[in-house]
Design a protein around this motif. Structure first.
Motif, PDB file in Angstrom:
ATOM      1  N   ARG A 163       0.829  -1.209   0.000  1.00  0.00           N
ATOM      2  CA  ARG A 163       0.000   0.000   0.000  1.00  0.00           C
ATOM      3  C   ARG A 163       0.864   1.261   0.000  1.00  0.00           C
ATOM      4  O   ARG A 163       0.585   2.210  -0.735  1.00  0.00           O
ATOM      5  CB  ARG A 163      -0.920  -0.024   1.219  1.00  0.00           C
ATOM      6  CG  ARG A 163      -2.040   1.008   1.182  1.00  0.00           C
ATOM      7  CD  ARG A 163      -2.913   0.925   2.407  1.00  0.00           C
ATOM      8  NE  ARG A 163      -2.174   1.220   3.629  1.00  0.00           N
ATOM      9  CZ  ARG A 163      -1.779   0.297   4.506  1.00  0.00           C
ATOM     10  NH1 ARG A 163      -2.067  -0.980   4.304  1.00  0.00           N
ATOM     11  NH2 ARG A 163      -1.100   0.634   5.586  1.00  0.00           N
ATOM     12  N   ALA A 166       2.277   1.749  -3.395  1.00  0.00           N
ATOM     13  CA  ALA A 166       1.300   2.060  -4.439  1.00  0.00           C
ATOM     14  C   ALA A 166       0.648   3.429  -4.256  1.00  0.00           C
ATOM     15  O   ALA A 166       0.192   4.032  -5.226  1.00  0.00           O
ATOM     16  CB  ALA A 166       0.220   0.975  -4.485  1.00  0.00           C
ATOM     17  N   GLU A 192       3.181  -0.470 -10.735  1.00  0.00           N
ATOM     18  CA  GLU A 192       2.623  -1.819 -10.604  1.00  0.00           C
ATOM     19  C   GLU A 192       3.249  -2.488  -9.397  1.00  0.00           C
ATOM     20  O   GLU A 192       4.469  -2.577  -9.289  1.00  0.00           O
ATOM     21  CB  GLU A 192       2.925  -2.675 -11.842  1.00  0.00           C
ATOM     22  CG  GLU A 192       2.031  -2.417 -13.024  1.00  0.00           C
ATOM     23  CD  GLU A 192       2.247  -3.469 -14.119  1.00  0.00           C
ATOM     24  OE1 GLU A 192       2.781  -4.553 -13.820  1.00  0.00           O
ATOM     25  OE2 GLU A 192       1.879  -3.174 -15.263  1.00  0.00           O
ATOM     26  N   VAL A 193       2.399  -2.955  -8.487  1.00  0.00           N
ATOM     27  CA  VAL A 193       2.867  -3.684  -7.317  1.00  0.00           C
ATOM     28  C   VAL A 193       2.191  -5.054  -7.325  1.00  0.00           C
ATOM     29  O   VAL A 193       0.959  -5.144  -7.452  1.00  0.00           O
ATOM     30  CB  VAL A 193       2.540  -2.933  -6.016  1.00  0.00           C
ATOM     31  CG1 VAL A 193       3.015  -3.731  -4.811  1.00  0.00           C
ATOM     32  CG2 VAL A 193       3.188  -1.553  -6.018  1.00  0.00           C
ATOM     33  N   ILE A 220      -5.297   3.586  -6.353  1.00  0.00           N
ATOM     34  CA  ILE A 220      -4.884   2.179  -6.437  1.00  0.00           C
ATOM     35  C   ILE A 220      -6.012   1.317  -6.987  1.00  0.00           C
ATOM     36  O   ILE A 220      -7.123   1.292  -6.434  1.00  0.00           O
ATOM     37  CB  ILE A 220      -4.462   1.638  -5.061  1.00  0.00           C
ATOM     38  CG1 ILE A 220      -3.306   2.460  -4.490  1.00  0.00           C
ATOM     39  CG2 ILE A 220      -4.048   0.169  -5.168  1.00  0.00           C
ATOM     40  CD1 ILE A 220      -2.910   2.062  -3.078  1.00  0.00           C
ATOM     41  N   HIS A 265      -2.481   3.436 -10.456  1.00  0.00           N
ATOM     42  CA  HIS A 265      -1.562   2.436  -9.921  1.00  0.00           C
ATOM     43  C   HIS A 265      -2.284   1.101  -9.775  1.00  0.00           C
ATOM     44  O   HIS A 265      -3.406   1.055  -9.265  1.00  0.00           O
ATOM     45  CB  HIS A 265      -1.001   2.871  -8.566  1.00  0.00           C
ATOM     46  CG  HIS A 265      -0.188   4.121  -8.639  1.00  0.00           C
ATOM     47  ND1 HIS A 265       0.110   4.872  -7.532  1.00  0.00           N
ATOM     48  CD2 HIS A 265       0.388   4.753  -9.686  1.00  0.00           C
ATOM     49  CE1 HIS A 265       0.841   5.927  -7.890  1.00  0.00           C
ATOM     50  NE2 HIS A 265       1.004   5.873  -9.198  1.00  0.00           N
ATOM     51  N   ARG A 266      -1.630   0.021 -10.208  1.00  0.00           N
ATOM     52  CA  ARG A 266      -2.222  -1.316 -10.120  1.00  0.00           C
ATOM     53  C   ARG A 266      -1.560  -2.102  -8.991  1.00  0.00           C
ATOM     54  O   ARG A 266      -0.333  -2.140  -8.891  1.00  0.00           O
ATOM     55  CB  ARG A 266      -2.035  -2.069 -11.443  1.00  0.00           C
ATOM     56  CG  ARG A 266      -2.797  -1.475 -12.618  1.00  0.00           C
ATOM     57  CD  ARG A 266      -4.302  -1.619 -12.425  1.00  0.00           C
ATOM     58  NE  ARG A 266      -5.058  -0.958 -13.465  1.00  0.00           N
ATOM     59  CZ  ARG A 266      -5.446  -1.553 -14.600  1.00  0.00           C
ATOM     60  NH1 ARG A 266      -5.124  -2.815 -14.835  1.00  0.00           N
ATOM     61  NH2 ARG A 266      -6.139  -0.877 -15.501  1.00  0.00           N
ATOM     62  N   LEU A 267      -2.377  -2.730  -8.171  1.00  0.00           N
ATOM     63  CA  LEU A 267      -1.886  -3.601  -7.119  1.00  0.00           C
ATOM     64  C   LEU A 267      -2.509  -4.976  -7.332  1.00  0.00           C
ATOM     65  O   LEU A 267      -3.712  -5.165  -7.172  1.00  0.00           O
ATOM     66  CB  LEU A 267      -2.247  -3.036  -5.743  1.00  0.00           C
ATOM     67  CG  LEU A 267      -1.466  -3.571  -4.549  1.00  0.00           C
ATOM     68  CD1 LEU A 267      -1.559  -2.609  -3.359  1.00  0.00           C
ATOM     69  CD2 LEU A 267      -1.939  -4.949  -4.108  1.00  0.00           C
TER      70      LEU A 267
END
Length: 460
Positions: A163, A166, A192-193, A220, A265-267
């Motif tokens: 978190r 991101a 990208e996480v 996110i 942002h992609r998690l």
């Protein structure tokens, strides 16, 4: 005994303060009375809550309010910036205290023995948390050049790391993060996480609330692959018998079937992917290699022999914490705990007189902060029993002033509870200037100066 029982608690995090609270509520607090000194190696108290909990979790940090009430008691003194055994040795402690309780916790990263783990770009979650929480003993800068990042582990610490990586710096600015952390996160390039777990959704160790908080950020986009939603009989039994596991699995199911949005942002939360190697080029991480796993019918997983490489430039292992060995005390390197029975320290299976442990150094780094209350109660019950039976090794120099005199004679610049209140007021004043609750001070010298009420010649 005609005087109060003198107890030293080494470590002023939740475990140590809960032990103090248990002592204050025990029968020896009334007769013959108890006098407690909390010895903390950092200038400020509260341990994991101050230096291990993510700054965007004020709800958890609210536990500090309850801990404050314990430290406010007249029977309790705080000696901060005092290291064991550097400033006070085991012999020193036995000379001045009737009983010793070690509550030193676990703040090192557990090892992960896979190829490539020593490449540049491979980090421990505990080290990263120390940085973003403003620990005074870690570097002020953190490399955040990676655009694609992997986090290994499916516990709350992994979620915290993911978190923080991101989120944007501006989202975190209203928290207590110090200026160097905000500046570092402002330069973070991660978009990208990827969070990896080797087992399935039913075995994830997230707490439901921590998991749902991932989806609260406007920046996110949380993604779960529908193929990762799988259960066997063991997994179904886990869900039926554990309400939290069922809530986590249900949340993951909902995320797996929804349309993916357009947050920047992609998690990604990945399951059934076992990290087996970090791949490198020119000494730095360029990819993570995982083996696809499958359920075995009992809630465990076995390898399929299918491998995949994920392009990432940084990997954070969040596979658990590890306690450091305490000099002069027995230590089990496999569990990274002090051998004990219900809190009594054991050497060759025999209890060491007047010596106890509580918290993660006692049982290992598992469970939530609140679980240390049970540890403390069990340990203190043993101490009380030993006092009643005359088994404590009484201190030859128990006067309260003796420890303070000894520390001063050795030139130890220790802090006190009153000093913490001055530091606390200083941090809140820094925050008030920016419309925030507090701005955490990182520099140890500034912490000591604020605790002494003298900020005339400090960088802050």
């Amino acid at each position: 005994m005609s005087r109060p029982v003198r107890v030293a608690i080494v470590g002023a995090g939740p475990a140590g303060i809960y032990a103090a609270d248990a002592l204050l509520k025990s029968e020896i607090a009334t007769e013959p009375g108890v006098s407690i000194d909390l010895l903390e190696r950092l200038p400020a108290p509260f341990g994991l809550i101050r230096y291990g909990v993510a700054p965007d979790h004020p709800r958890i940090k609210g536990i500090v309010t309850a801990l404050h009430q314990v430290l406010d008691k007249p029977q309790v003194r705080l000696f901060g910036n005092v290291a064991y055994p550097g400033d006070l040795s085991l012999d020193d402690l036995h000379r001045h205290y009737d009983a010793l309780v070690f509550a030193t916790g676990a703040d090192a990263d557990r090892d992960l023995a896979i190829p490539g783990i020593d490449l540049d770009g491979s980090y421990g979650a505990a080290d990263f948390a120390s940085w973003y929480d403003g620990h005074p003993d870690v570097p002020r800068d953190w490399p955040l050049e990676a655009e694609q990042v992997a986090v290994l582990g499916v516990g709350n610490v992994a979620l915290d790391v993911a978190r923080i990586l991101a989120k944007t710096a501006e989202e975190l600015l209203p928290t207590e993060i110090p200026p160097n952390v905000h500046a570092g996160l402002a330069a973070n390039r991660a978009v990208e996480v990827h969070v990896f777990g080797r087992r399935g959704p039913a075995q994830a160790k997230f707490s439901p609330m921590e998991l749902r908080e991932l989806d609260h950020s406007p920046t996110i986009e949380v993604a779960v692959d529908p193929e990762d939603i799988d259960y066997d009989e063991g997994s179904i039994a886990t869900r039926r018998g554990n309400k939290q596991a069922d809530m986590v699995a249900a949340t993951l199911e909902n995320w797996a079937i929804r349309d993916v949005g357009d947050r920047p942002h992609r998690l990604h939360l990945h399951f059934f992917e076992n990290p087996v190697e970090l791949l490198g080029a020119d000494g730095s991480v360029v990819a993570l290699r995982t083996e696809r796993m499958r359920l075995d019918g009992h809630g465990n997983t076995v390898g399929t022999g299918e491998f995949r490489e994920w392009p990432v430039q940084a990997v954070y292992r969040a596979v658990g914490y590890r306690s450091d060995e305490l000099p002069k005390l027995p230590f089990d390197p496999l569990s990274a705990t002090v051998p004990n029975r219900a809190g009594r320290v054991l050497e060759n299976e025999r209890p060491l007189p007047s010596t106890y442990v509580t918290g993660w150094i006692k049982r290992g780094p598992v469970g939530l902060i609140g679980h240390t209350k049970g540890d403390a109660n069990e340990t203190v019950a043993c101490l009380v029993e030993d006092q009643a039976a005359g088994r404590l090794r009484l201190a030859p120099e128990p006067a309260e002033a003796a420890v303070e005199t000894l520390l001063r004679s050795r030139g130890v610049d220790f802090t006190t509870w009153e000093g913490w209140q001055l530091l606390d007021a200083h941090e809140r004043a820094l925050g008030e200037r920016e419309g925030r609750e507090r701005v955490k001070v990182v520099d140890r010298a500034t912490m000591l100066a604020a605790s002494a009420g003298d900020l005339s010649n400090t960088p802050d």
